[in-house]
Design a protein around this motif. Structure first.
Motif, PDB file in Angstrom:
ATOM      1  N   PHE A   7      56.481   8.725  80.167  1.00 18.40           N
ATOM      2  CA  PHE A   7      57.315   8.504  78.576  1.00 18.40           C
ATOM      3  C   PHE A   7      57.555   7.431  78.083  1.00 18.40           C
ATOM      4  O   PHE A   7      57.169   7.266  76.741  1.00 18.40           O
ATOM      5  CB  PHE A   7      59.122   8.894  78.966  1.00 18.40           C
ATOM      6  CG  PHE A   7      59.896   8.585  78.631  1.00 18.40           C
ATOM      7  CD1 PHE A   7      60.276   9.437  77.079  1.00 18.40           C
ATOM      8  CD2 PHE A   7      60.914   7.639  78.485  1.00 18.40           C
ATOM      9  CE1 PHE A   7      61.216   8.977  76.467  1.00 18.40           C
ATOM     10  CE2 PHE A   7      61.921   7.269  77.483  1.00 18.40           C
ATOM     11  CZ  PHE A   7      61.814   7.576  76.487  1.00 18.40           C
ATOM     12  N   GLU A  48      56.759   4.915  74.592  1.00 17.18           N
ATOM     13  CA  GLU A  48      57.276   3.869  73.936  1.00 17.18           C
ATOM     14  C   GLU A  48      56.318   2.712  73.503  1.00 17.18           C
ATOM     15  O   GLU A  48      57.023   1.638  73.114  1.00 17.18           O
ATOM     16  CB  GLU A  48      58.548   3.886  73.609  1.00 17.18           C
ATOM     17  CG  GLU A  48      59.400   4.940  73.904  1.00 17.18           C
ATOM     18  CD  GLU A  48      61.194   4.931  74.348  1.00 17.18           C
ATOM     19  OE1 GLU A  48      61.652   5.577  73.462  1.00 17.18           O
ATOM     20  OE2 GLU A  48      61.164   3.673  74.414  1.00 17.18           O
ATOM     21  N   ARG A  79      67.255   6.981  77.072  1.00 17.08           N
ATOM     22  CA  ARG A  79      66.560   7.787  76.221  1.00 17.08           C
ATOM     23  C   ARG A  79      65.523   8.816  76.620  1.00 17.08           C
ATOM     24  O   ARG A  79      65.462   9.866  76.595  1.00 17.08           O
ATOM     25  CB  ARG A  79      65.412   6.752  75.119  1.00 17.08           C
ATOM     26  CG  ARG A  79      66.827   6.408  74.385  1.00 17.08           C
ATOM     27  CD  ARG A  79      65.661   6.167  73.048  1.00 17.08           C
ATOM     28  NE  ARG A  79      64.710   4.567  73.654  1.00 17.08           N
ATOM     29  CZ  ARG A  79      64.450   3.299  74.326  1.00 17.08           C
ATOM     30  NH1 ARG A  79      65.872   2.736  74.040  1.00 17.08           N
ATOM     31  NH2 ARG A  79      63.765   2.514  75.319  1.00 17.08           N
ATOM     32  N   ALA A 114      56.038  15.355  73.006  1.00 20.12           N
ATOM     33  CA  ALA A 114      56.888  13.924  72.113  1.00 20.12           C
ATOM     34  C   ALA A 114      56.229  12.991  71.277  1.00 20.12           C
ATOM     35  O   ALA A 114      55.252  12.656  71.240  1.00 20.12           O
ATOM     36  CB  ALA A 114      56.857  13.080  73.462  1.00 20.12           C
ATOM     37  N   SER A 174      65.512  12.425  76.189  1.00 22.74           N
ATOM     38  CA  SER A 174      64.001  13.653  75.705  1.00 22.74           C
ATOM     39  C   SER A 174      63.665  14.594  75.536  1.00 22.74           C
ATOM     40  O   SER A 174      63.837  15.159  76.449  1.00 22.74           O
ATOM     41  CB  SER A 174      62.967  12.181  75.791  1.00 22.74           C
ATOM     42  OG  SER A 174      62.941  13.155  77.457  1.00 22.74           O
TER      43      SER A 174
END
Length: 232
Positions: free
Chosen positions: A101, A105, A189, A208, A193
């Motif tokens: 994840f 980002e 976050r 994502a 998600s």
């Protein structure tokens, strides 16, 4: 009867020319056929290689959105990840999911630093500490490090001074700082998600979208803030 080649010498010359031309042609054609056969063999070998499962084993690595295989994580397990950040990191599948994840980002240096510190503290002898400490410092802490993490001035200075004679506790302050930043910034976050919510419902993780790197936070940004794990 006399030999016709003696009577007509031009026939002998013509036959010699034909024989020479034939040999010359064969010499040119043979390498060409060999090269074609070699190319065909290479294509066949490549085709067989591409069909092997192990050739594709790493194709999915690093791709955003594929947090973990849905078949290997039950909704009950995913629910536990929302109980606390420590619970998430204590399970291998949870740590792997959170790491992937963070890659979406562009902030995976935080979890990589935390993992490096965990490994550092498990060093079996003082002899192992110095090279490991140097690698961690040069990779994550020193100014303009390739994966520099966000630390306040005091924590960075304290860590830098301890590099002369590193101990198992050398990176504790820095690791704790990065842990809190992830817990109060990235972790909420992650719980919101789409891939994680999909795991809760027993669905395969959806791809994502890549996010822009969030702004750099400091410890002061989170003073008094408390994470809210009840986000679904």
């Amino acid at each position: 009867m006399e030999n016709p080649l003696l009577l007509f010498p031009q026939l002998n010359i013509s036959a010699s020319k034909d024989k020479a031309y034939y040999k010359k042609t064969m010499i040119k054609e043979e390498p060409h056929k060999a090269s074609k056969a070699g190319a065909k063999q290479k294509r066949n070998r490549l085709s067989l290689l591409l069909q092997k499962p192990e050739f594709h084993e790493g194709d999915h690595l690093g791709k955003p959105g594929s947090l973990t295989k849905a078949a290997s994580v039950s909704p009950e397990e995913a629910v536990k990840w929302g109980e606390s950040f420590d619970k998430l990191l204590s399970e291998k599948a949870g740590l792997d999911a959170f790491t992937k994840f963070l890659k979406t980002e562009f902030s995976e240096e935080n979890i990589e630093f935390w993992i490096a510190c965990e490994d550092y503290k498990k060093s079996k002898s003082a002899h192992e500490l110095l090279p490991k400490a140097k690698t961690i410092f040069e990779t994550f802490i020193q100014k303009d490090a390739p994966k520099e993490v966000n630390l306040d001035f005091h924590t960075r200075e304290v860590t830098s001074r301890s590099m002369g004679q590193p101990e198992r506790s050398t990176f504790e302050a820095a690791q704790s700082t990065v842990y809190r930043l992830m817990e109060q910034d990235s972790y909420p976050r992650f719980l919101r998600s789409a891939p994680y919510l999909g795991l809760l419902q027993g669905r395969a993780p959806a791809r994502a979208p890549l996010r822009r790197r969030s702004r750099s936070f400091t410890v002061s940004d989170f003073k008094g803030a408390r994470p809210n794990p009840t986000l679904w």
